[in-house]
Each structure stands twice: as structure tokens, then as C-alpha cells.
Scaffold this active site. Sequence first.
Site, PDB file in Angstrom:
ATOM      1  N   LEU A  90       0.563  67.370  70.012  1.00 54.67           N
ATOM      2  CA  LEU A  90      -0.019  66.365  70.889  1.00 54.67           C
ATOM      3  C   LEU A  90       0.448  66.671  72.304  1.00 54.67           C
ATOM      4  O   LEU A  90       1.569  67.157  72.507  1.00 54.67           O
ATOM      5  CB  LEU A  90       0.449  64.953  70.494  1.00 54.67           C
ATOM      6  CG  LEU A  90       0.007  64.411  69.132  1.00 54.67           C
ATOM      7  CD1 LEU A  90       0.657  63.053  68.873  1.00 54.67           C
ATOM      8  CD2 LEU A  90      -1.510  64.287  69.046  1.00 54.67           C
ATOM      9  N   ASP A  91      -0.386  66.366  73.295  1.00 54.95           N
ATOM     10  CA  ASP A  91       0.026  66.537  74.675  1.00 54.95           C
ATOM     11  C   ASP A  91       1.250  65.669  74.966  1.00 54.95           C
ATOM     12  O   ASP A  91       1.468  64.645  74.313  1.00 54.95           O
ATOM     13  CB  ASP A  91      -1.109  66.142  75.620  1.00 54.95           C
ATOM     14  CG  ASP A  91      -2.316  67.060  75.495  1.00 54.95           C
ATOM     15  OD1 ASP A  91      -2.126  68.225  75.101  1.00 54.95           O
ATOM     16  OD2 ASP A  91      -3.435  66.601  75.789  1.00 54.95           O
ATOM     17  N   LYS A  92       1.988  66.044  75.971  1.00 50.85           N
ATOM     18  CA  LYS A  92       3.222  65.338  76.339  1.00 50.85           C
ATOM     19  C   LYS A  92       2.999  63.829  76.461  1.00 50.85           C
ATOM     20  O   LYS A  92       3.781  63.028  75.947  1.00 50.85           O
ATOM     21  CB  LYS A  92       3.761  65.900  77.659  1.00 50.85           C
ATOM     22  CG  LYS A  92       4.902  65.127  78.297  1.00 50.85           C
ATOM     23  CD  LYS A  92       5.365  65.812  79.574  1.00 50.85           C
ATOM     24  CE  LYS A  92       6.425  64.992  80.307  1.00 50.85           C
ATOM     25  NZ  LYS A  92       5.856  63.838  81.006  1.00 50.85           N
TER      26      LYS A  92
END
Length: 320
Positions: free
Chosen positions: A137-139
Amino acid sequence: MTQLIEQQAEVTGELAGRRLDLVAAELFPDFSRAKLQQWLKEGLLTRNGKPVKPKDKALIGDRLVLEAEQEQQVSDRPQDLQLDVVFEDDSLLVINKPAGMVVHPAAGHVDGTLLNAVLYHCPQLEEIPRAGIVHRLDKDTSGLMVVAKTLQAQTALVAQLQDRSMGREYDAVALGVLTSGGKVDAPIGRHPKDRKRQAVVVSGGKPAVTHYRVVQRFRAHTHVRCKLETGRTHQIRVHLAHLRHPLIGDPLYGGRLKLPAGASEELKDFLRSFPRQALHARSLGLIHPVSGEALSWQAAMPEDMQLLLTLLDEDLREAR
């Protein structure tokens, strides 16, 4: 640290006549075909006590013996970081990742990552490629992720991602009012001018499919639920921006902030200061790599997105 691997199997009639690397992949399903090919070439996977080539044909009754060492795959140090563990057994670790946590160490984020945390939680993951992390998942995206705790589980989960049988659904809050749900089938590749961004591209992109449906419409925004078929970098963010409905708070694809006419100061201040893309991985479904059982989990939206939806709903009711 290394893990000693000692396994053997016999070639049966239905496998005879096929390439040895393909047969090995059937008989030793805990390992990828690429790894088995490497071991065949190195003489660590033998037939009837003798080294062979991956393209050699298997014969009925051949005995394949694997004697190899799995080298430590991750050099990043374990760190005692808080993890919200949703499910765990001998094969799987399901985590509800908070917004703000990077998944893999990289330039600018050398520690404090999810990878550092899972290495502390499960030290044996240092022997698994990428510490068992099979998707990301993106940050600044929150929500559910699964980590494989064994090579067998990792191989199975990667296969489920590739054949699109792993179910992943996201809550998102988009700019503008979507009239209906639908499907975006548009390939994604690196942006031609900005390497930090992805984009829908005409040629050279990877296939990307996102299904979306409207949960609630507000005066100038929409709560959307997105289901992934594929898992490209920034996929939901890129696809919704392609529809001209980017996510609230998205620093790369968000475009110009839209404030509902006559909105309260509280809502306008909250929209201006929302610190991340409004995206949360709400549900995850997969087939357990050992039991074959269909499993699924859900994670409630974090407080920032819940408050965002509450304020948007209040604004809608007050305008009626």
C-alpha cells in the site's frame, strides 16, 4: 542466517516427458520455478543422484532430490514498532497498516517501515524474499495487507494476485459528484514527464482494471468503493484522476481543491488540511494456502476519513 532445505519426490506417470523444471515446480510447490531452475543449474536439485539441466525430460520413476540452503533474503534490521494484527497463524499475517507508514525501506525511509516491524514480530521472515510481503500500500494509504510467513504461503499468495482471485476493496473519497459506478479498464505506466507519477498510457502500460461504485454522493464530493482486479502502482488514484474525480488530499493527482458553496468553516478548514489521499483498504479476501479455506477480513476506516465523511454528510443535510 540460512535455512537448510531437504526434500525429495518421485516422478509419476502423468508428469513423465515434461521438462524437469516444470515437473519440479509441481513436486516442490513451496518454491518458485525460477528458484528451482537456479538450483537445477547449480546441481542442488538432482535426478537419481546426478545433476541435470532444467530442459531435460523427466522419466517415470525418476527421484528428484533437493538439498539447498535458502539464504537470508532481507538485511533490514527488525524494529519494535506497533502493529495492528488482524489475523495470524503459521502461514499468514494480516495487518491493518496505518496511514503514514512506508511498506519497504527506500531512500528517505531507511527504517520505521512495515518491513522492519514484521521482521521484529516474526524473525523467521528474514529467510523469506521481501520478508513475505507480497503486495503493498502507498505510504499514506491505510488498511489491510497480507504477509506470507512461509515460502509455500508466499508462492500461493503471489499466484492468487496473478490470477486476480485475491479480493481487495477500498473506500475512497473523490472530488466531484459521480453520477454512477462503473469500470475503468485503462493501462498504467510511468508518467512520461514526471517519474514520481503514474499515468494512463496509450502504449507500453500494464493492464489495469478498477471497478467502482457510489456509496454516497455529497454536494461536491463522492464516497466511492473501489475493487481491484489488478494491482498497479497508484492504480485507484490514477484511475479516478483519469475520470476527473481525483481523491481528496492526493498530493500527486489531486488537482485543485473544491469547496462546496456555503460550506461551514469547519468543513473548509478540514478539506484544506486533509493530510493524505482519502483511501483505505477496507477488505481483503483470499484462499488460505494450506487449508484451502476462503477467508476474508474487514477494517474500519481510520478516524480522519470517518470525520471527513461525517462533515460532508452534515454539509449535505444542512444544504437541503
